[in-house]
Design a protein around this motif. Structure first.
Motif, PDB file in Angstrom:
ATOM      1  N   GLN A 135     -66.879  69.344  -0.672  1.00 41.26           N
ATOM      2  CA  GLN A 135     -66.726  67.915  -0.964  1.00 41.26           C
ATOM      3  C   GLN A 135     -67.472  67.061   0.054  1.00 41.26           C
ATOM      4  O   GLN A 135     -68.174  66.112  -0.306  1.00 41.26           O
ATOM      5  CB  GLN A 135     -65.249  67.532  -0.973  1.00 41.26           C
ATOM      6  CG  GLN A 135     -64.486  68.070  -2.150  1.00 41.26           C
ATOM      7  CD  GLN A 135     -62.995  67.790  -2.044  1.00 41.26           C
ATOM      8  OE1 GLN A 135     -62.511  67.185  -1.087  1.00 41.26           O
ATOM      9  NE2 GLN A 135     -62.245  68.248  -3.046  1.00 41.26           N
ATOM     10  N   LEU A 136     -67.339  67.400   1.318  1.00 44.87           N
ATOM     11  CA  LEU A 136     -67.992  66.625   2.375  1.00 44.87           C
ATOM     12  C   LEU A 136     -69.509  66.798   2.344  1.00 44.87           C
ATOM     13  O   LEU A 136     -70.256  65.833   2.533  1.00 44.87           O
ATOM     14  CB  LEU A 136     -67.436  67.023   3.744  1.00 44.87           C
ATOM     15  CG  LEU A 136     -65.951  66.715   3.968  1.00 44.87           C
ATOM     16  CD1 LEU A 136     -65.465  67.347   5.266  1.00 44.87           C
ATOM     17  CD2 LEU A 136     -65.700  65.205   3.965  1.00 44.87           C
ATOM     18  N   LEU A 137     -69.964  68.023   2.114  1.00 43.53           N
ATOM     19  CA  LEU A 137     -71.403  68.296   2.115  1.00 43.53           C
ATOM     20  C   LEU A 137     -72.107  67.695   0.910  1.00 43.53           C
ATOM     21  O   LEU A 137     -73.261  67.265   1.002  1.00 43.53           O
ATOM     22  CB  LEU A 137     -71.662  69.801   2.193  1.00 43.53           C
ATOM     23  CG  LEU A 137     -71.346  70.435   3.540  1.00 43.53           C
ATOM     24  CD1 LEU A 137     -71.295  71.952   3.422  1.00 43.53           C
ATOM     25  CD2 LEU A 137     -72.350  69.997   4.599  1.00 43.53           C
ATOM     26  N   ALA A 165     -83.107  63.867  10.053  1.00 46.30           N
ATOM     27  CA  ALA A 165     -82.144  62.799   9.775  1.00 46.30           C
ATOM     28  C   ALA A 165     -80.834  63.389   9.245  1.00 46.30           C
ATOM     29  O   ALA A 165     -79.756  62.831   9.460  1.00 46.30           O
ATOM     30  CB  ALA A 165     -82.728  61.817   8.765  1.00 46.30           C
ATOM     31  N   LEU A 166     -80.936  64.510   8.567  1.00 46.92           N
ATOM     32  CA  LEU A 166     -79.763  65.186   8.013  1.00 46.92           C
ATOM     33  C   LEU A 166     -78.892  65.806   9.111  1.00 46.92           C
ATOM     34  O   LEU A 166     -77.679  65.928   8.940  1.00 46.92           O
ATOM     35  CB  LEU A 166     -80.232  66.275   7.041  1.00 46.92           C
ATOM     36  CG  LEU A 166     -79.199  67.046   6.274  1.00 46.92           C
ATOM     37  CD1 LEU A 166     -78.503  66.150   5.261  1.00 46.92           C
ATOM     38  CD2 LEU A 166     -79.851  68.218   5.565  1.00 46.92           C
ATOM     39  N   ARG A 167     -79.513  66.170  10.217  1.00 43.71           N
ATOM     40  CA  ARG A 167     -78.789  66.869  11.288  1.00 43.71           C
ATOM     41  C   ARG A 167     -77.570  66.083  11.761  1.00 43.71           C
ATOM     42  O   ARG A 167     -76.484  66.646  11.903  1.00 43.71           O
ATOM     43  CB  ARG A 167     -79.734  67.142  12.453  1.00 43.71           C
ATOM     44  CG  ARG A 167     -79.088  67.945  13.545  1.00 43.71           C
ATOM     45  CD  ARG A 167     -80.062  68.301  14.632  1.00 43.71           C
ATOM     46  NE  ARG A 167     -79.415  69.169  15.594  1.00 43.71           N
ATOM     47  CZ  ARG A 167     -80.054  69.940  16.436  1.00 43.71           C
ATOM     48  NH1 ARG A 167     -81.372  69.969  16.445  1.00 43.71           N
ATOM     49  NH2 ARG A 167     -79.388  70.700  17.283  1.00 43.71           N
ATOM     50  N   HIS A 168     -77.735  64.792  11.989  1.00 46.62           N
ATOM     51  CA  HIS A 168     -76.603  63.969  12.438  1.00 46.62           C
ATOM     52  C   HIS A 168     -75.486  63.978  11.393  1.00 46.62           C
ATOM     53  O   HIS A 168     -74.307  64.058  11.744  1.00 46.62           O
ATOM     54  CB  HIS A 168     -77.065  62.534  12.728  1.00 46.62           C
ATOM     55  CG  HIS A 168     -75.938  61.608  13.043  1.00 46.62           C
ATOM     56  ND1 HIS A 168     -75.246  61.664  14.232  1.00 46.62           N
ATOM     57  CD2 HIS A 168     -75.351  60.639  12.298  1.00 46.62           C
ATOM     58  CE1 HIS A 168     -74.281  60.758  14.207  1.00 46.62           C
ATOM     59  NE2 HIS A 168     -74.326  60.129  13.051  1.00 46.62           N
ATOM     60  N   VAL A 212     -70.160  65.806   9.448  1.00 49.53           N
ATOM     61  CA  VAL A 212     -69.344  66.506   8.447  1.00 49.53           C
ATOM     62  C   VAL A 212     -68.555  67.627   9.107  1.00 49.53           C
ATOM     63  O   VAL A 212     -67.361  67.806   8.835  1.00 49.53           O
ATOM     64  CB  VAL A 212     -70.230  67.029   7.288  1.00 49.53           C
ATOM     65  CG1 VAL A 212     -69.510  68.097   6.484  1.00 49.53           C
ATOM     66  CG2 VAL A 212     -70.660  65.879   6.392  1.00 49.53           C
ATOM     67  N   TRP A 213     -69.208  68.400   9.991  1.00 53.06           N
ATOM     68  CA  TRP A 213     -68.499  69.506  10.637  1.00 53.06           C
ATOM     69  C   TRP A 213     -67.393  69.000  11.563  1.00 53.06           C
ATOM     70  O   TRP A 213     -66.329  69.608  11.642  1.00 53.06           O
ATOM     71  CB  TRP A 213     -69.488  70.426  11.355  1.00 53.06           C
ATOM     72  CG  TRP A 213     -69.911  71.507  10.425  1.00 53.06           C
ATOM     73  CD1 TRP A 213     -70.649  71.374   9.298  1.00 53.06           C
ATOM     74  CD2 TRP A 213     -69.563  72.888  10.503  1.00 53.06           C
ATOM     75  NE1 TRP A 213     -70.799  72.588   8.669  1.00 53.06           N
ATOM     76  CE2 TRP A 213     -70.136  73.529   9.400  1.00 53.06           C
ATOM     77  CE3 TRP A 213     -68.834  73.635  11.414  1.00 53.06           C
ATOM     78  CZ2 TRP A 213     -69.996  74.887   9.163  1.00 53.06           C
ATOM     79  CZ3 TRP A 213     -68.701  74.989  11.182  1.00 53.06           C
ATOM     80  CH2 TRP A 213     -69.271  75.602  10.066  1.00 53.06           C
ATOM     81  N   SER A 214     -67.615  67.888  12.228  1.00 51.09           N
ATOM     82  CA  SER A 214     -66.549  67.301  13.057  1.00 51.09           C
ATOM     83  C   SER A 214     -65.393  66.847  12.193  1.00 51.09           C
ATOM     84  O   SER A 214     -64.222  67.062  12.530  1.00 51.09           O
ATOM     85  CB  SER A 214     -67.096  66.123  13.868  1.00 51.09           C
ATOM     86  OG  SER A 214     -68.008  66.562  14.820  1.00 51.09           O
ATOM     87  N   GLN A 215     -65.720  66.238  11.055  1.00 55.33           N
ATOM     88  CA  GLN A 215     -64.676  65.784  10.138  1.00 55.33           C
ATOM     89  C   GLN A 215     -63.900  66.970   9.574  1.00 55.33           C
ATOM     90  O   GLN A 215     -62.664  66.939   9.487  1.00 55.33           O
ATOM     91  CB  GLN A 215     -65.317  64.964   9.015  1.00 55.33           C
ATOM     92  CG  GLN A 215     -64.329  64.280   8.111  1.00 55.33           C
ATOM     93  CD  GLN A 215     -65.016  63.405   7.064  1.00 55.33           C
ATOM     94  OE1 GLN A 215     -66.237  63.348   6.969  1.00 55.33           O
ATOM     95  NE2 GLN A 215     -64.216  62.734   6.260  1.00 55.33           N
ATOM     96  N   LEU A 216     -64.595  68.030   9.207  1.00 55.42           N
ATOM     97  CA  LEU A 216     -63.945  69.230   8.686  1.00 55.42           C
ATOM     98  C   LEU A 216     -63.035  69.852   9.740  1.00 55.42           C
ATOM     99  O   LEU A 216     -61.929  70.313   9.438  1.00 55.42           O
ATOM    100  CB  LEU A 216     -65.003  70.227   8.216  1.00 55.42           C
ATOM    101  CG  LEU A 216     -64.524  71.468   7.486  1.00 55.42           C
ATOM    102  CD1 LEU A 216     -63.695  71.127   6.265  1.00 55.42           C
ATOM    103  CD2 LEU A 216     -65.729  72.327   7.105  1.00 55.42           C
ATOM    104  N   GLU A 217     -63.496  69.849  10.986  1.00 57.18           N
ATOM    105  CA  GLU A 217     -62.673  70.375  12.094  1.00 57.18           C
ATOM    106  C   GLU A 217     -61.394  69.557  12.249  1.00 57.18           C
ATOM    107  O   GLU A 217     -60.311  70.110  12.426  1.00 57.18           O
ATOM    108  CB  GLU A 217     -63.495  70.349  13.384  1.00 57.18           C
ATOM    109  CG  GLU A 217     -62.807  70.984  14.560  1.00 57.18           C
ATOM    110  CD  GLU A 217     -62.902  72.501  14.582  1.00 57.18           C
ATOM    111  OE1 GLU A 217     -62.342  73.093  15.518  1.00 57.18           O
ATOM    112  OE2 GLU A 217     -63.525  73.099  13.686  1.00 57.18           O
ATOM    113  N   GLU A 218     -61.516  68.245  12.176  1.00 56.83           N
ATOM    114  CA  GLU A 218     -60.345  67.374  12.311  1.00 56.83           C
ATOM    115  C   GLU A 218     -59.364  67.590  11.167  1.00 56.83           C
ATOM    116  O   GLU A 218     -58.153  67.649  11.384  1.00 56.83           O
ATOM    117  CB  GLU A 218     -60.765  65.902  12.396  1.00 56.83           C
ATOM    118  CG  GLU A 218     -61.365  65.532  13.727  1.00 56.83           C
ATOM    119  CD  GLU A 218     -60.449  65.820  14.909  1.00 56.83           C
ATOM    120  OE1 GLU A 218     -59.233  65.487  14.843  1.00 56.83           O
ATOM    121  OE2 GLU A 218     -60.938  66.404  15.893  1.00 56.83           O
TER     122      GLU A 218
END
Length: 182
Positions: free
Chosen positions: A49-51, A124-127, A132-138
């Motif tokens: 969903q996030l990706l 530009a996608l890297r950020h 997304v990975w930080s959000q998924l971790e949270e």
């Protein structure tokens, strides 16, 4: 995770108070394995969903992470890094190439191979991938203390090492399986 069991007497499949996937009675010998299955399924669903919001499918961001970190790679090296198979990696790279995030160029050392490299557009996608990975971790670790997060990580790493060892020694897996039906 809550382990749910069939109700006594009727053989019905039960759900725990927060369970999303019923636990079949046949899984009673593998409550940790069933919990891993449920967790992996939900984690992949949320990651997807996030990706999707940034134009990627689960797994594509991992390929990009390796390319950003290591620079251009042969596709065979990506297969090894990702512990993937060639067909899956071919599809993944093709989709990333169509989206403009990677390009192929001839390998300077092997005329038969090409290198997969991130494009300027992917920078530009890297950020966004990191966000997304930080959000998924949270989402995944919400409500856990720092100590609980560290303990969960140690436990998951131990489980992974158990499976890595088992994969490296197929004979040990065969012995643990016991007799085969047939």
């Amino acid at each position: 995770m809550t382990q749910s069991m069939p109700e006594a007497g009727n053989g019905a499949v039960g759900k725990g108070p927060e369970g999303t996937v019923p636990t079949p009675g046949a899984a009673k010998g593998g409550p940790v394995s069933h919990a891993i299955f449920r967790l992996a399924r939900l984690h992949r669903m949320f990651a997807g969903q996030l990706l999707r919001r940034i134009g990627l499918h689960p797994g594509q961001e991992l390929v990009m992470m390796h390319l950003w970190e290591l620079g251009p790679q042969r596709q065979a090296d990506l297969v090894r890094l990702m512990d993937s198979d060639a067909a899956t990696m071919t599809r993944t790279v093709r989709r990333l190439e169509q989206a403009g995030f990677v390009r192929r160029r001839p390998s300077p050392t092997d005329r038969r191979a090409s290198l997969i490299e991130p494009t300027a557009a992917s920078q530009a996608l890297r950020h966004e991938v990191e966000r997304v990975w930080s959000q998924l971790e949270e989402i995944s670790t919400a409500g856990l203390s720092d100590d609980e997060r560290a303990a969960a990580l140690r436990t998951l790493e131990s489980l992974e090492q158990n499976l890595v060892r088992a994969a490296a020694d197929p004979a040990a897996c065969a012995e643990a399986e016991g007799p085969r039906l047939g």
